[in-house]
Design a protein around this motif. Structure first.
Motif, PDB file in Angstrom:
ATOM      1  N   GLY A 336      39.316  59.899  87.282  1.00 24.93           N
ATOM      2  CA  GLY A 336      40.413  59.092  86.751  1.00 24.93           C
ATOM      3  C   GLY A 336      40.056  57.621  86.648  1.00 24.93           C
ATOM      4  O   GLY A 336      40.230  56.992  85.596  1.00 24.93           O
ATOM      5  N   LEU A 337      39.537  57.051  87.738  1.00 25.81           N
ATOM      6  CA  LEU A 337      39.159  55.637  87.710  1.00 25.81           C
ATOM      7  C   LEU A 337      37.917  55.401  86.857  1.00 25.81           C
ATOM      8  O   LEU A 337      37.719  54.301  86.327  1.00 25.81           O
ATOM      9  N   GLY A 338      37.066  56.433  86.731  1.00 26.67           N
ATOM     10  CA  GLY A 338      35.870  56.303  85.902  1.00 26.67           C
ATOM     11  C   GLY A 338      36.009  56.982  84.563  1.00 26.67           C
ATOM     12  O   GLY A 338      35.014  57.426  83.983  1.00 26.67           O
ATOM     13  N   ALA A 339      37.246  57.071  84.052  1.00 25.51           N
ATOM     14  CA  ALA A 339      37.511  57.808  82.815  1.00 25.51           C
ATOM     15  C   ALA A 339      36.729  57.267  81.617  1.00 25.51           C
ATOM     16  O   ALA A 339      36.455  58.006  80.668  1.00 25.51           O
ATOM     17  N   GLY A 340      36.366  55.991  81.664  1.00 25.65           N
ATOM     18  CA  GLY A 340      35.640  55.407  80.545  1.00 25.65           C
ATOM     19  C   GLY A 340      34.135  55.604  80.611  1.00 25.65           C
ATOM     20  O   GLY A 340      33.415  55.176  79.703  1.00 25.65           O
ATOM     21  N   ARG A 341      33.650  56.257  81.648  1.00 17.55           N
ATOM     22  CA  ARG A 341      32.209  56.464  81.824  1.00 17.55           C
ATOM     23  C   ARG A 341      31.912  57.960  81.944  1.00 17.55           C
ATOM     24  O   ARG A 341      32.312  58.587  82.939  1.00 17.55           O
ATOM     25  N   PRO A 342      31.241  58.556  80.970  1.00 15.65           N
ATOM     26  CA  PRO A 342      30.987  60.000  80.990  1.00 15.65           C
ATOM     27  C   PRO A 342      30.295  60.487  82.256  1.00 15.65           C
ATOM     28  O   PRO A 342      30.586  61.585  82.743  1.00 15.65           O
ATOM     29  N   GLU A 343      29.389  59.672  82.821  1.00 14.81           N
ATOM     30  CA  GLU A 343      28.665  60.126  84.000  1.00 14.81           C
ATOM     31  C   GLU A 343      29.594  60.268  85.201  1.00 14.81           C
ATOM     32  O   GLU A 343      29.431  61.183  86.034  1.00 14.81           O
ATOM     33  N   LEU A 344      30.605  59.388  85.304  1.00 13.00           N
ATOM     34  CA  LEU A 344      31.557  59.491  86.403  1.00 13.00           C
ATOM     35  C   LEU A 344      32.513  60.664  86.190  1.00 13.00           C
ATOM     36  O   LEU A 344      32.938  61.311  87.157  1.00 13.00           O
ATOM     37  N   VAL A 345      32.856  60.935  84.947  1.00 15.94           N
ATOM     38  CA  VAL A 345      33.677  62.113  84.647  1.00 15.94           C
ATOM     39  C   VAL A 345      32.929  63.377  85.067  1.00 15.94           C
ATOM     40  O   VAL A 345      33.504  64.301  85.663  1.00 15.94           O
ATOM     41  N   SER A 403      48.567  63.377  76.555  1.00 13.78           N
ATOM     42  CA  SER A 403      49.126  62.567  75.469  1.00 13.78           C
ATOM     43  C   SER A 403      50.108  61.521  75.990  1.00 13.78           C
ATOM     44  O   SER A 403      50.286  60.471  75.377  1.00 13.78           O
ATOM     45  N   TRP A 404      50.748  61.804  77.127  1.00 17.42           N
ATOM     46  CA  TRP A 404      51.721  60.862  77.668  1.00 17.42           C
ATOM     47  C   TRP A 404      51.079  59.751  78.489  1.00 17.42           C
ATOM     48  O   TRP A 404      51.392  58.574  78.296  1.00 17.42           O
ATOM     49  N   VAL A 405      50.205  60.121  79.419  1.00 19.62           N
ATOM     50  CA  VAL A 405      49.682  59.136  80.374  1.00 19.62           C
ATOM     51  C   VAL A 405      48.162  59.037  80.361  1.00 19.62           C
ATOM     52  O   VAL A 405      47.586  58.308  81.162  1.00 19.62           O
ATOM     53  N   GLY A 406      47.501  59.773  79.481  1.00 18.96           N
ATOM     54  CA  GLY A 406      46.058  59.675  79.355  1.00 18.96           C
ATOM     55  C   GLY A 406      45.316  60.446  80.446  1.00 18.96           C
ATOM     56  O   GLY A 406      45.911  61.032  81.353  1.00 18.96           O
ATOM     57  N   TYR A 407      44.008  60.409  80.347  1.00 17.21           N
ATOM     58  CA  TYR A 407      43.164  61.138  81.296  1.00 17.21           C
ATOM     59  C   TYR A 407      43.289  60.596  82.723  1.00 17.21           C
ATOM     60  O   TYR A 407      43.341  61.381  83.672  1.00 17.21           O
ATOM     61  N   PRO A 408      43.366  59.277  82.919  1.00 17.03           N
ATOM     62  CA  PRO A 408      43.584  58.779  84.289  1.00 17.03           C
ATOM     63  C   PRO A 408      44.895  59.292  84.882  1.00 17.03           C
ATOM     64  O   PRO A 408      44.953  59.646  86.059  1.00 17.03           O
ATOM     65  N   GLY A 409      45.954  59.354  84.069  1.00 21.46           N
ATOM     66  CA  GLY A 409      47.236  59.854  84.558  1.00 21.46           C
ATOM     67  C   GLY A 409      47.173  61.324  84.916  1.00 21.46           C
ATOM     68  O   GLY A 409      47.790  61.761  85.896  1.00 21.46           O
ATOM     69  N   LEU A 410      46.443  62.099  84.116  1.00 20.01           N
ATOM     70  CA  LEU A 410      46.268  63.523  84.418  1.00 20.01           C
ATOM     71  C   LEU A 410      45.582  63.700  85.770  1.00 20.01           C
ATOM     72  O   LEU A 410      45.989  64.540  86.590  1.00 20.01           O
ATOM     73  N   ASN A 411      44.562  62.906  86.023  1.00 13.57           N
ATOM     74  CA  ASN A 411      43.861  62.980  87.305  1.00 13.57           C
ATOM     75  C   ASN A 411      44.731  62.475  88.459  1.00 13.57           C
ATOM     76  O   ASN A 411      44.610  62.968  89.585  1.00 13.57           O
ATOM     77  N   ALA A 412      45.599  61.530  88.168  1.00 19.42           N
ATOM     78  CA  ALA A 412      46.516  61.057  89.205  1.00 19.42           C
ATOM     79  C   ALA A 412      47.441  62.189  89.645  1.00 19.42           C
ATOM     80  O   ALA A 412      47.762  62.323  90.839  1.00 19.42           O
ATOM     81  N   GLY A 413      47.868  63.014  88.690  1.00 18.15           N
ATOM     82  CA  GLY A 413      48.693  64.168  89.037  1.00 18.15           C
ATOM     83  C   GLY A 413      47.938  65.151  89.912  1.00 18.15           C
ATOM     84  O   GLY A 413      48.492  65.691  90.885  1.00 18.15           O
TER      85      GLY A 413
END
Length: 440
Positions: A336-345, A403-413
């Protein structure tokens, strides 16, 4: 099997044979299911004519797995593990044959029917892990269960790589190339069913009952199996905790994993624009990235299962559950926090797989020993029903959440789900340790 016959057989020897047969059957049926999942979405789009139906095969399979869990558990309770497992696997084989027929006829409804029957095969695969602990000694239950889970690894890895050889086989038989992987599915599931029917003797569940001087429920239709299973789980605090741990781990895993390919595509390419000149080259790169990430995730789920089983037995059920949901929490934070970096995903998805493995093995082991022997099979059926249902809901809702909260939000859930379980484990620990065994 009568008590005298059961006593004459060495339970340890029967247990070793049981785990070996179950593992081999899991390997064969895993190849079948892996081959099916690898091209199911492509076939759904081809036969339906719409991208909107791309997830239909996976959705139908998942729902069928949830629906079939209790009937198969009821059958096992009455007739033994061999009957329940073989029925599910043979249904999966019939499903693979129906999918091949769908590729020939072009009938989308036939594809969905085949997917539903394949879901019964998946339900049997899930219940196989519980069959591994029917005769296991308390200090070896986690390892026995884990070995059977680990056997799925080969199928999960090999299945997606059978598309090209499957196409060759399909065309050689005069069938559409895309039917080929399902030919492998039918063959693998058929061999697994044969192995179970011939090799799973004596039946581990019936043998365990005979050793205790008990008998299986009489044949015939049994009503209220879901109600009895739920009552058994509700009656035990440890069983409730185990169920919570398994179901939330599966929901978190399904939700994040199902949306990670789309997130990586959007991250590396941005939204698709038809006619863009660089689309083909970029798509090739992102497919490699997605395939690499998901393969590592699957390896995390299954490859270290024996280690998780060993930890479950040596460190304890609750500590391993803490490890599992702690890893899920770490995975969600990393991705979630590294959503912008493929290696962290990718790192997050590996941690997610490892967390799922630890939570599922420790939770399944704890559940198996937290209810009375007579209620164990149905409680396990309830677990598989809720686990598969949670996976379907998690995967189904994940697109909307993305679509509502993005990939970081999905991981927060997902992190929130893990935190709930960790809190429940802390509360359980303050009340005292879980009972060592209700099953003996």
């Amino acid at each position: 099997m009568n008590t005298n016959t059961a006593t004459a057989l060495d339970p340890r020897r029967v247990q070793r044979r049981t785990v070996l047969i179950l593992s081999a059957a899991q390997l064969l049926s895993g190849i079948g299911n892996g081959a099916s999942l690898s091209v199911g979405s492509l076939l759904a789009v081809q036969l339906s004519g719409s991208n909107a139906w791309a997830g239909a095969v996976t959705t139908v399979m998942t729902l069928a797995t949830a629906v079939a869990a209790m009937p198969l558990a009821g059958l096992a309770e009455r007739r033994g593990r061999r009957a329940g497992l073989a029925t599910g696997v043979l249904s999966g084989m019939a499903g693979a044959i129906l999918v091949v027929a769908a590729t020939v006829t072009g009938l989308f409804i036939l594809l969905l029917a085949g997917a539903a029957l394949l879901g019964l095969g998946t339900a049997a695969n899930l219940q196989a892990r519980f069959a591994a602990v029917d005769l296991a000694e308390p200090e070896k239950r986690g390892r026995s269960l884990a070995v059977v889970v680990w056997a799925v690894t080969a199928g999960a890895v090999a299945g997606p790589n059978l598309i090209r050889p499957g196409a060759v086989v399909g065309e050689a038989l005069g069938l559409p190339g895309i039917a080929g992987p399902f030919i492998f599915s039918a063959a693998g599931l058929g061999l697994a069913a044969l192995l179970l029917l011939v090799g799973l003797r004596p039946d581990p569940l019936l043998h365990a009952l005979a050793l205790r001087g008990e008998a299986a429920r009489p044949p015939g239709r049994q009503r209220g199996v879901l109600k009895r299973g739920l009552a058994a789980v509700r009656s035990s605090p440890s069983a409730r905790l185990a169920m919570l741990a398994v179901v939330t781990a599966h929901a978190a895993m399904a939700a994040v994993m199902s949306m990670t390919p789309l997130h990586l595509q959007l991250l590396t390419e941005g939204p698709l624009h038809p006619g863009a000149g660089h689309a083909h080259a970029a798509s090739t790169d992102v497919f490699v990235l997605i395939g690499f990430t998901i393969s590592l995730h699957i390896a995390g789920m299954y490859a270290l299962s024996p280690v998780m089983g060993w930890l479950t037995d040596r460190a304890g059920r609750l500590p391993t559950l803490v490890l599992g949901h702690g890893l899920i929490l770490a995975a969600a934070l990393t991705a979630g926090l590294g959503a912008g970096r493929p290696e962290l995903v990718t790192v997050g998805l590996v941690l997610l797989g490892l967390g799922w493995s630890a939570a599922t093995i420790a939770g399944s082991t704890l559940l198996a020993e937290s209810v009375a022997p007579g209620d164990r099979v149905l409680a396990q059926g309830v677990s598989d029903t809720l686990m598969s249902g949670a996976g379907a809901v998690g995967a189904g809702m994940s697109g909307l959440i993305l679509s509502w909260v993005g990939y970081p939000g999905l991981n927060a859930g997902a992190a929130a789900l893990a935190a709930v379980v960790l809190g429940a484990i802390v509360l359980t620990g303050r009340r005292g340790p879980a009972p060592a065994s209700a099953a003996g």
